[in-house]
Design an enzyme around this catalytic site. Structure first.
Site, PDB file in Angstrom:
ATOM      1  N   ASP A  24      36.031 -15.905  35.609  1.00  0.00           N
ATOM      2  CA  ASP A  24      34.800 -16.509  35.095  1.00  0.00           C
ATOM      3  C   ASP A  24      34.053 -17.176  36.245  1.00  0.00           C
ATOM      4  O   ASP A  24      34.585 -18.064  36.908  1.00  0.00           O
ATOM      5  CB  ASP A  24      35.179 -17.541  34.016  1.00  0.00           C
ATOM      6  N   ASN A  26      30.916 -18.677  35.920  1.00  0.00           N
ATOM      7  CA  ASN A  26      29.920 -19.696  35.567  1.00  0.00           C
ATOM      8  C   ASN A  26      30.429 -20.772  34.609  1.00  0.00           C
ATOM      9  O   ASN A  26      29.647 -21.504  34.015  1.00  0.00           O
ATOM     10  CB  ASN A  26      28.655 -19.024  34.987  1.00  0.00           C
ATOM     11  N   ASP A  28      31.736 -20.741  31.617  1.00  0.00           N
ATOM     12  CA  ASP A  28      31.599 -20.691  30.152  1.00  0.00           C
ATOM     13  C   ASP A  28      32.899 -20.251  29.466  1.00  0.00           C
ATOM     14  O   ASP A  28      32.936 -20.036  28.257  1.00  0.00           O
ATOM     15  CB  ASP A  28      30.430 -19.785  29.718  1.00  0.00           C
ATOM     16  N   ASP A  32      33.415 -12.608  33.764  1.00  0.00           N
ATOM     17  CA  ASP A  32      32.106 -11.955  33.839  1.00  0.00           C
ATOM     18  C   ASP A  32      31.997 -11.073  35.085  1.00  0.00           C
ATOM     19  O   ASP A  32      32.898 -11.037  35.926  1.00  0.00           O
ATOM     20  CB  ASP A  32      30.985 -13.004  33.796  1.00  0.00           C
ATOM     21  N   ASP A 101      33.555   2.145  30.457  1.00  0.00           N
ATOM     22  CA  ASP A 101      34.131   2.548  29.185  1.00  0.00           C
ATOM     23  C   ASP A 101      33.004   3.125  28.333  1.00  0.00           C
ATOM     24  O   ASP A 101      31.929   2.534  28.243  1.00  0.00           O
ATOM     25  CB  ASP A 101      34.721   1.305  28.493  1.00  0.00           C
ATOM     26  N   GLU A 239      40.841   8.797  26.214  1.00  0.00           N
ATOM     27  CA  GLU A 239      41.968   8.168  25.521  1.00  0.00           C
ATOM     28  C   GLU A 239      42.290   9.074  24.343  1.00  0.00           C
ATOM     29  O   GLU A 239      41.418   9.339  23.506  1.00  0.00           O
ATOM     30  CB  GLU A 239      41.570   6.780  25.029  1.00  0.00           C
ATOM     31  N   HIS A 311      45.048  -2.704  28.172  1.00  0.00           N
ATOM     32  CA  HIS A 311      44.619  -3.878  27.408  1.00  0.00           C
ATOM     33  C   HIS A 311      45.066  -3.852  25.951  1.00  0.00           C
ATOM     34  O   HIS A 311      44.802  -4.788  25.208  1.00  0.00           O
ATOM     35  CB  HIS A 311      43.088  -3.976  27.467  1.00  0.00           C
ATOM     36  N   ASP A 312      45.698  -2.750  25.514  1.00  0.00           N
ATOM     37  CA  ASP A 312      46.136  -2.641  24.115  1.00  0.00           C
ATOM     38  C   ASP A 312      47.643  -2.774  23.959  1.00  0.00           C
ATOM     39  O   ASP A 312      48.144  -2.669  22.841  1.00  0.00           O
ATOM     40  CB  ASP A 312      45.749  -1.259  23.548  1.00  0.00           C
TER      41      ASP A 312
HETATM   42  C1  NOJ Z   1      40.910   1.958  21.791  1.00  0.00           C
HETATM   43  C2  NOJ Z   1      40.666   0.758  22.651  1.00  0.00           C
HETATM   44  O1  NOJ Z   1      41.483   0.828  23.769  1.00  0.00           O
HETATM   45  C3  NOJ Z   1      40.934  -0.457  21.797  1.00  0.00           C
HETATM   46  O2  NOJ Z   1      40.962  -1.641  22.538  1.00  0.00           O
HETATM   47  C4  NOJ Z   1      39.905  -0.499  20.709  1.00  0.00           C
HETATM   48  O3  NOJ Z   1      40.199  -1.552  19.821  1.00  0.00           O
HETATM   49  C5  NOJ Z   1      39.863   0.801  19.915  1.00  0.00           C
HETATM   50  N1  NOJ Z   1      39.925   1.976  20.739  1.00  0.00           N
HETATM   51  C6  NOJ Z   1      38.607   0.895  19.103  1.00  0.00           C
HETATM   52  O4  NOJ Z   1      37.502   1.100  19.943  1.00  0.00           O
END
Ligand code: NOJ
Length: 556
Positions: A24, A26, A28, A32, A101, A239, A311-312
């Site tokens: 970050d 700034n 908040d 960013d 993305d 993906e 990230h999932d």
């Molecule tokens: C896959 C993404 O990696 C995930 O983070 C997202 O929630 C779903 N697709 C829906 O876009």
């Protein structure tokens, strides 16, 4: 022989940024684009040469940016279009690339297309989404519950494969396909070098089928997006739920003009029975899945993505290795067994400092929409303690805690209040501390990436697996020209590992060993150049030495 196009991409090493949690600038509390700019030296010194940014577009943020309300602008807390242009310019100046993305399957219900569509079913946007008087099937949302939601404004149901506020676009409509191609062109013209394409397997659907994936027109749609001449140089990674070789070929064979490569997920089952339920496991399962795809992709001249985290997913290290005492060893072992194979390495932010899964005592410490839906569902059948245990294991927030840069307030991520509580182990695991440590994951990654980039064998070389499926270790070679490299990764038990040929002293070793053969400690790994040898080029399935004299490989 790999075609020239793929040859070039094999030089890419991608670092995935989850912008909200990276840096970050700034105060908040939200990471960013300017924050990313501040850290380019750190990233370049690590040895990566491309960044993948999770969505930074305008979005109400119900699914942290995967619910887009304007594909051509930036959400205020991430910055401005100018910031993004600056990032592209700064990366290009350093010889680095940017992958954005792209989320083609759904928009936010706050997108003007959806607003128009719900208000005027006969208007130009009337058919942009899937609308029915009654749900035509019983599909479930990935985030739980029915995938159909009644919209009182239009008086019909719409499809949402994810959150209620993420409406699926109707790709049967040529105008939708045109819109998405225009969006690709918009960003390509701004200078981005590629796209990571969200749930690409969902854009074509057969509503009669049991699931909304791999519909009959999928390949036609992908070609319509990326097979066009003006975007043919883009790096595109989809993906996808693809898990068989024929499908991978259909998506990625160069002549098909579809995608460069895919994220395959069958190794994501490692260490868990389902996303929220752990299962005893080891590096062995990961090795076997990686080996399967290496051998298959090599045979068909395809390139793979090399990754264990994103990230999932809760960090792989916490699922199949040791995220406690042997955290450094485990992080290094995972890196060697993944990133020295053939393909494009994707490093998820924080992996390079050995970030693990955190733990929290309250559901209030979480933020993710999927996590909350799952928690609510769990409460129907179990105690709050048990439900929280499952969340602590599997929540996507395990991968989304702010990067811990140092030991200062909020671990150097922000001067404000972070949007989500910092990592519960940030005092122990942070970049400053790691860089000063004798056992530094960052420095190990740095050495690994430097080695990889300096030898053709690691880029285009042939991969041969010398260990057999029963072994509790992984040995493979990469060879190109007259150079062969050997990587040895021991799993959890101390054991002696011997090779059937001579090697030089290791140039990369997480515990500093000076010979490639001998007794390996848990999660110890080493990489060395092979010297005079019998036949490390033999096809892996032959493994003559392993069959004829197993003791050459392993001395119990
Ligand atoms: C896959 C993404 O990696 C995930 O983070 C997202 O929630 C779903 N697709 C829906 O876009």
């Amino acid at each position: 022989m790999l075609c020239d196009k793929y040859r070039e991409y094999l030089n890419w090493t991608v670092y995935q940024i989850y912008p909200r949690s990276f840096m970050d600038s700034n105060g908040d509390g939200v990471g960013d684009i300017r924050g990313i700019l501040q850290k380019l030296d750190y990233l370049q010194a690590l040895g990566v040469n491309a960044l993948w940014l999770c969505p930074v577009y305008k979005s109400p943020n119900d699914d942290n940016g995967y619910d887009i309300s304007d594909y051509r602008d930036i959400r205020e807390d991430f910055g401005t279009l100018q910031d993004l242009d600056d990032l592209i310019a700064a990366l290009h100046q350093r010889g680095m690339k940017l992958i954005m993305d792209l989320v083609p399957n759904h928009t936010s219900t706050a997108h003007p297309w959806f607003r128009e569509s719900r208000e005027d079913r006969d208007g130009p946007y009337g058919d942009y989404y899937y609308w029915f008087d009654e749900p035509p099937n019983d599909w479930q949302s990935v985030f739980r519950g029915s995938a159909w939601e009644f919209d009182p404004v239009r008086g019909q149901y719409y499809l949402h494969s994810f959150a209620v506020s993420q409406a699926d676009l109707n790709w049967e409509n040529p105008r939708v396909r045109r819109e998405m191609a225009d969006i690709v062109d918009f960003w390509t013209a701004r200078g981005v070098d590629g796209f990571r394409v969200d749930v690409i397997d969902m854009i074509s659907k057969d509503l009669q089928k049991t699931r909304g994936t791999f519909g009959p027109r999928l390949h036609e749609y992908i070609r319509g997006l990326f097979g066009r001449e003006n975007v043919s140089k883009l790096f595109t990674v989809g993906e996808s739920g693809v898990n068989d070789m024929e499908e991978l070929i259909r998506h990625c064979a160069a002549e098909r003009k579809e995608l460069t490569t895919l994220f395959l997920f069958d190794h994501m089952g490692c260490g868990r029975a389902d996303k929220f339920t752990p299962k005893p496991d080891s590096l062995k399962t990961l090795r076997d899945r990686l080996v399967y795809w290496q051998e298959a992709a090599e045979k068909h001249d395809l390139i793979l993505t090399l990754f264990t985290d994103n990230h999932d997913q809760a960090p792989m290290i916490s699922r199949i290795a040791d995220d406690g005492e042997k955290r450094y060893e485990s992080a290094a072992a995972l890196a060697v067994m993944t990133y020295l194979l053939r393909g494009v390495p994707f490093i998820y932010q924080g992996q390079e400092i050995g970030t693990v899964s955190p733990r929290y005592d309250s559901i209030d410490d979480f933020d993710d929409v999927e996590t909350f839906n799952a928690y609510r569902e769990f409460l129907g059948t179990m105690t709050p303690e048990k439900a929280l245990e499952k969340i602590n294991f599997g929540s996507r927030d395990n991968a989304r805690r702010p990067i811990a840069w140092d030991g200062s307030a909020n671990f150097g991520f922000t001067t404000g209040t972070p949007w989500i509580p910092c990592h519960s182990r940030a005092g122990e695991i942070n970049a400053e501390k790691d860089l000063k440590a004798e056992k530094s994951v960052y420095r190990f990654y740095q050495a690994l990436l430097k080695l990889r980039a300096s030898h053709e064998a690691f880029i285009t070389g042939i991969t041969r697996v010398l260990s057999s499926p029963e072994d509790d270790f992984f040995v493979f070679t990469r060879a190109a020209g007259n150079e062969t490299w050997v990587a040895v990764i021991n799993f959890a038990n101390e054991q002696k590992i011997a090779l059937p040929f001579e090697c030089e002293a290791p140039v990369l070793a997480n515990l500093g060993r000076d010979t490639i053969g001998g007794v390996y400690a848990p999660y110890e790994c080493a990489v060395a150049k092979a010297g005079p040898m019998k036949s490390p080029m033999a096809r892996s399935q032959d493994r003559p030495w392993a069959n004829e004299d197993a003791s050459l490989m392993k001395t119990p």
